[in-house]
Structures are given as C-alpha cells and as structure tokens.
Design a protein around this motif. Structure first.
Motif, PDB file in Angstrom:
ATOM      1  N   ALA A 153       0.834  -1.204   0.000  1.00 28.06           N
ATOM      2  CA  ALA A 153       0.000   0.000   0.000  1.00 28.06           C
ATOM      3  C   ALA A 153       0.863   1.247   0.000  1.00 28.06           C
ATOM      4  O   ALA A 153       0.811   2.065   0.928  1.00 28.06           O
ATOM      5  N   PRO A 154       1.687   1.419  -1.032  1.00 30.24           N
ATOM      6  CA  PRO A 154       2.557   2.592  -1.067  1.00 30.24           C
ATOM      7  C   PRO A 154       1.752   3.883  -1.008  1.00 30.24           C
ATOM      8  O   PRO A 154       0.680   3.989  -1.602  1.00 30.24           O
ATOM      9  N   GLY A 155       2.275   4.826  -0.237  1.00 30.82           N
ATOM     10  CA  GLY A 155       1.582   6.092  -0.040  1.00 30.82           C
ATOM     11  C   GLY A 155       0.748   6.133   1.224  1.00 30.82           C
ATOM     12  O   GLY A 155       0.095   7.143   1.505  1.00 30.82           O
ATOM     13  N   ALA A 156       0.756   5.057   2.004  1.00 32.77           N
ATOM     14  CA  ALA A 156      -0.060   4.993   3.217  1.00 32.77           C
ATOM     15  C   ALA A 156       0.372   6.039   4.239  1.00 32.77           C
ATOM     16  O   ALA A 156       1.564   6.370   4.366  1.00 32.77           O
ATOM     17  N   THR A 157      -0.610   6.548   4.972  1.00 29.25           N
ATOM     18  CA  THR A 157      -0.348   7.427   6.108  1.00 29.25           C
ATOM     19  C   THR A 157      -0.302   6.575   7.360  1.00 29.25           C
ATOM     20  O   THR A 157      -1.244   5.820   7.636  1.00 29.25           O
ATOM     21  N   ARG A 160       3.856   7.908   4.645  1.00 32.52           N
ATOM     22  CA  ARG A 160       3.967   9.235   5.261  1.00 32.52           C
ATOM     23  C   ARG A 160       3.733   9.048   6.747  1.00 32.52           C
ATOM     24  O   ARG A 160       2.652   8.596   7.164  1.00 32.52           O
ATOM     25  N   VAL A 161       4.734   9.367   7.553  1.00 29.82           N
ATOM     26  CA  VAL A 161       4.616   9.192   8.995  1.00 29.82           C
ATOM     27  C   VAL A 161       3.932  10.427   9.576  1.00 29.82           C
ATOM     28  O   VAL A 161       4.550  11.483   9.730  1.00 29.82           O
ATOM     29  N   ALA A 162       2.649  10.263   9.889  1.00 35.01           N
ATOM     30  CA  ALA A 162       1.844  11.388  10.382  1.00 35.01           C
ATOM     31  C   ALA A 162       1.750  11.419  11.890  1.00 35.01           C
ATOM     32  O   ALA A 162       1.378  12.445  12.469  1.00 35.01           O
ATOM     33  N   GLY A 163       2.056  10.293  12.564  1.00 38.70           N
ATOM     34  CA  GLY A 163       1.849  10.274  13.999  1.00 38.70           C
ATOM     35  C   GLY A 163       2.718   9.278  14.735  1.00 38.70           C
ATOM     36  O   GLY A 163       3.273   8.334  14.156  1.00 38.70           O
ATOM     37  N   LEU A 164       2.814   9.516  16.040  1.00 36.52           N
ATOM     38  CA  LEU A 164       3.428   8.581  16.983  1.00 36.52           C
ATOM     39  C   LEU A 164       2.392   8.338  18.079  1.00 36.52           C
ATOM     40  O   LEU A 164       1.690   9.257  18.499  1.00 36.52           O
ATOM     41  N   MET A 165       2.305   7.088  18.565  1.00 40.41           N
ATOM     42  CA  MET A 165       1.293   6.777  19.574  1.00 40.41           C
ATOM     43  C   MET A 165       1.822   5.811  20.622  1.00 40.41           C
ATOM     44  O   MET A 165       2.761   5.047  20.383  1.00 40.41           O
TER      45      MET A 165
END
Length: 388
Positions: free
Chosen positions: A135-139, A175-180
């Motif tokens: 799934a290239p382009g995944a957030t 795209r790394v949008a978050g850390l949890m």
C-alpha cells in the motif's frame, strides 16, 4: 361455529392507562446521543490538542457511525478504531473524517485501507514492510510500547523502526503522520508507571525526530489520562470510554449514555420458602410477588451479578433474585406488586433512582466497558437527543 366467533378463554390484559407501555414492548437499549455530545465537548475543553473519538467495538455498543457523527459535531476532529473492518464500516456509512486503525495482522488488506483513506498504526518492522510493499503512499502512525507489553514496538526495537520508517518515507512509500503509545495505570492519578510511560514516550519522540521524522500527531493519553494527567496530552488525545459516560477519575464529570428497559412479561405470587432459578440460590423469606423480564446473560446481563443486582420498578428499586438465566431474570417485587407490562429500568443515568452501568459493573466485579460492549443484538436499539 368458527373459533374466531368465541371470546378468548383467557382475558388479554391491557396496559395501564397513561403508562405508555404495552405487552408488545420489547427490551430496549436507548442511546442518548446528547450525552455523547456533552461528554465530547467536556473532553475537548480540558485539552489543548485535538480529540480523537474512539468508536471501536461499534462505539462500545452504541452504534459507531451515529456516535462518530455526534462526536465530530461536538469537538472531535479525528476517529480511532481497532480493526480495518471497523474503519471500512465507517466509510461504508459515509463517515469521511480522518480515521486511524491500530490493531491488524501483518497480512491485512492494506491496499483497500489506503484506497479509502484509512490511517494505519505500525507496531513492528514486519507491519511497516507489508504496508510499504502492498500500500505505497499509506499514512501511518508508529506505535511505541510504553509499558504494557502488548501492542506497540518494544523500546529496544524502536530506533530501528523509526529509521526504517524514515527510509520508506524518503522513497515515498509511507507518510509518517503520527506517533502513539498507551499508559497502563492512568486511572490512578500519580501512579509511578505513568511517569515512566510518559518518559518512554518522550524518548520515543526524540528518537523519531533524530531519525528525521516530523509527525504532526502525537497521542499517548486515552480517557483516563485525558481526565487525570495533562502532562500526557501532547497534540492529540484518544477518548473512547469518556464519550459514553465512563469516568475512570471517579469525579462524576461525564454523563451516562445508556438506558436499558424491559417489560414485565410474567407475574406470580409465591409463599415463603419458594426457591427461584437454577441451583435454587435464593429462597423467598416471606410471601411475595415475583416478576419476570425477558433479558438475561445472552443479552449482556452478567450472571456474576446474580442475587446482587437491582432494577427500578414503579419508581422503587427491587432486587433480582436467583441466578440470571440466558434469556430471563426474576425480580422480587414485594407486597406492593406490579402489573403485567410495567416497564422495568435495568439501568440508566441514575437520575430517577435507577441503577447505573457503573453499579452493574460493581455487582459483577468488572468494569463498565465490559458491560457496555457485552450488550447483545437481541435488544432493540433506540436513539435520542442527537444526530443519527
């Protein structure tokens, strides 16, 4: 003469005038969406960051799409679920707000998730590789274990995960949008494990930044930490239980959202010494009237609450007696009695004296979350006071 020409052998009882009830009424679970809205507004007010409304497990049995729309209308900006199936169900209901899914096997249908704009949690190198390949382009949101030893990357593996995510990001694969992360004892204010968990997450953020990542969303606090621990809030908080009136802080600041009612479908007067139910665990001490409701453990009433739980009948609390059965429960109505078709309130907000979900959880030796999510599909669902 045709059978239809005869009057019934037994008279058919009628509902009491003005009672608004009938023998045709069913056990009904009513969701108060206005309470969901009020709880969302309160949670939004006590944090500086965004609110991610967690609607996993069909929004704790409340109806995921309806709760999602209500929460988004009252201050939430994002949604959270566990499985991809839950996320896809929201999209099928035309709920298009950002939604994060964080509990999936490595071989999940990543491509389908990305096609409908679902953001994905990454707890391991294996998950990252699968998402980048399929799934290239995944957030994505990188998930760090902050002291629970369940989901999330172990701290020892975190630097490698951050480095690999940065390489994948540079190649345009994610795209790394978050850390949890998540705290284990946030319902206990000041617990030492929260201090350690916060420090672990802060370290994880530094490692990610040192690797060249710049995630916009950082979320560690769930409901308990949102209420108890402002130091854990970061840019976003994830609130699930709080939406539904569960307040782990014990401050009573949240509004209960569920009411369960059921009509009396059976009545009998019994003498002293009459035993009730499987195992005959309760015996009438005096002459009394017993009432029957068609709700049992298959509908979510915990059997472990047998001989402890209470319900509200005609404005008075009455005990459930004998073992709660799969399909029914028995009420000791006392000498004052009741009528067939009277509506019994099994639990509700408590304003009229009825038991609450919190009390049922106490009687069963469990938590409110388990009571809510265990309410079965046989219960008719109704909604009041909000968006549907």
């Amino acid at each position: 003469m045709l059978a239809g020409d005869h009057a019934p052998f037994f008279p058919v009882p009628k509902a009491e005038k003005g009672s608004g009830t009938s023998l045709a009424s069913r056990p009904t679970l009513t969701v108060d969406l206005s309470a969901v809205g009020a709880n969302t507004r309160h949670l939004s007010r006590i944090t500086q960051g965004e609110v991610m409304a967690v609607v996993k497990a069909d929004a704790f049995g409340h109806g995921a799409a309806q709760v999602a729309r209500t929460a988004l209308a009252h201050g939430a900006t994002r949604l959270g679920v566990t499985s991809l199936a839950e996320a896809l169900a929201l999209r099928a209901e035309r709920v298009y707000a950002p939604v994060l899914s964080w509990l999936n096997p490595v071989d999940a249908d990543w491509a389908r998730a990305v096609r409908v704009g679902v953001e994905l949690a990454v707890p391991s190198l294996e998950h990252l590789a699968a998402i980048a390949t399929l799934a290239p382009g995944a957030t994505v949101h990188l998930h760090l274990d902050c002291g629970m030893a369940r989901d999330g990357a172990e701290p020892a593996l975190w630097p490698a995960l951050c480095a690999a995510a940065r390489r994948a990001e540079q190649l345009g694969l994610v795209r790394v949008a978050g850390l949890m992360g998540h705290l284990s004892c946030a319902d206990v204010p000041g617990d030492a494990s929260s201090t350690i968990g916060r420090a672990t997450f802060d370290w994880g953020v530094r490692v990610a930044r040192d690797a060249g990542l710049d995630p916009a969303h950082r979320h560690l606090a769930a409901t308990a930490a949102t209420l108890n621990d402002p130091l854990s809030h970061h840019t976003t908080v994830r609130v699930g239980a709080g939406l539904f009136g569960i307040d782990p802080s014990g401050a009573g600041r949240m509004r209960p959202t569920l009411t369960l009612t059921a009509p009396l479908i059976g009545l009998r007067r019994v003498g002293a010494g009459t035993a009730v139910g499987y195992g005959q665990t309760w015996t009438a001490p005096t002459t009394t009237q017993l009432g029957l409701i068609g709700v049992g453990y298959a509908d979510g009433l915990p059997r472990s609450a047998s001989n402890r739980a209470q319900v509200l009948v005609r404005g008075v609390r009455r005990p459930l007696v004998g073992k709660i059965s799969m399909d029914m429960a028995v009420i000791d109505l006392g000498e004052e009695g009741a009528r067939m078709g009277d509506v019994v309130t099994v639990f509700g907000p408590g304003a009229a004296g009825e038991p609450t979900v919190a009390e049922w959880a106490s009687w069963a030796g469990t938590i409110e979350h388990e009571i809510m999510t265990g309410l079965g599909p046989r219960l008719a669902r109704a909604r009041s006071g909000g968006r549907s």
